[in-house]
Design a protein around this motif. Structure first.
Motif, PDB file in Angstrom:
ATOM      1  N   SER A  50      45.448  40.296  47.315  1.00  0.00           N
ATOM      2  CA  SER A  50      45.983  38.874  47.386  1.00  0.00           C
ATOM      3  C   SER A  50      43.964  38.821  48.362  1.00  0.00           C
ATOM      4  O   SER A  50      43.714  37.717  47.714  1.00  0.00           O
ATOM      5  N   ALA A  51      43.950  39.676  48.839  1.00  0.00           N
ATOM      6  CA  ALA A  51      42.383  39.527  49.283  1.00  0.00           C
ATOM      7  C   ALA A  51      41.029  39.779  47.830  1.00  0.00           C
ATOM      8  O   ALA A  51      40.761  38.872  47.927  1.00  0.00           O
ATOM      9  N   ASP A  52      41.777  40.663  46.896  1.00  0.00           N
ATOM     10  CA  ASP A  52      40.579  40.451  45.797  1.00  0.00           C
ATOM     11  C   ASP A  52      40.766  38.819  44.969  1.00  0.00           C
ATOM     12  O   ASP A  52      39.728  38.477  44.242  1.00  0.00           O
ATOM     13  N   ILE A  53      42.103  37.941  44.748  1.00  0.00           N
ATOM     14  CA  ILE A  53      42.799  37.078  44.511  1.00  0.00           C
ATOM     15  C   ILE A  53      41.476  36.372  44.589  1.00  0.00           C
ATOM     16  O   ILE A  53      40.921  35.394  43.779  1.00  0.00           O
ATOM     17  N   MET A  54      41.700  35.986  46.745  1.00  0.00           N
ATOM     18  CA  MET A  54      41.305  34.638  46.934  1.00  0.00           C
ATOM     19  C   MET A  54      39.147  35.088  47.058  1.00  0.00           C
ATOM     20  O   MET A  54      38.765  33.660  46.544  1.00  0.00           O
ATOM     21  N   GLU A  59      34.763  32.630  44.023  1.00  0.00           N
ATOM     22  CA  GLU A  59      33.426  32.440  43.053  1.00  0.00           C
ATOM     23  C   GLU A  59      32.910  31.848  41.474  1.00  0.00           C
ATOM     24  O   GLU A  59      32.218  31.570  41.494  1.00  0.00           O
ATOM     25  N   THR A  60      34.011  31.377  41.458  1.00  0.00           N
ATOM     26  CA  THR A  60      34.244  30.330  40.684  1.00  0.00           C
ATOM     27  C   THR A  60      33.656  29.250  40.778  1.00  0.00           C
ATOM     28  O   THR A  60      34.463  28.882  41.634  1.00  0.00           O
TER      29      THR A  60
END
Length: 60
Positions: A50-54, A59-60
């Motif tokens: 979840s942290a990686d997805i956030m 970034e996008t």
């Protein structure tokens, strides 16, 4: 202790049944402990993903 001192158990109590439950719990406890550790690892993995997805979405 109960098996060695059955006189302390009231006659209305199913001592054999209670001892069976205790033995069953003793056999299950290691499996339950392992399942709990696996569930905790799953929670950790879900949190990390979840942290990686956030981070990716920011970034996008």
């Amino acid at each position: 202790m109960l098996e060695q001192n059955p006189q302390v158990v009231p006659p209305s109590v199913d001592l054999a049944g209670a001892l069976l439950y205790l033995r069953t719990l003793d056999r299950l406890q290691p499996l339950l402990d392992r399942l709990q550790r696996l569930a905790e690892r799953d929670d950790d993995t879900e949190l990390a993903l979840s942290a990686d997805i956030m981070a990716f979405s920011l970034e996008t």
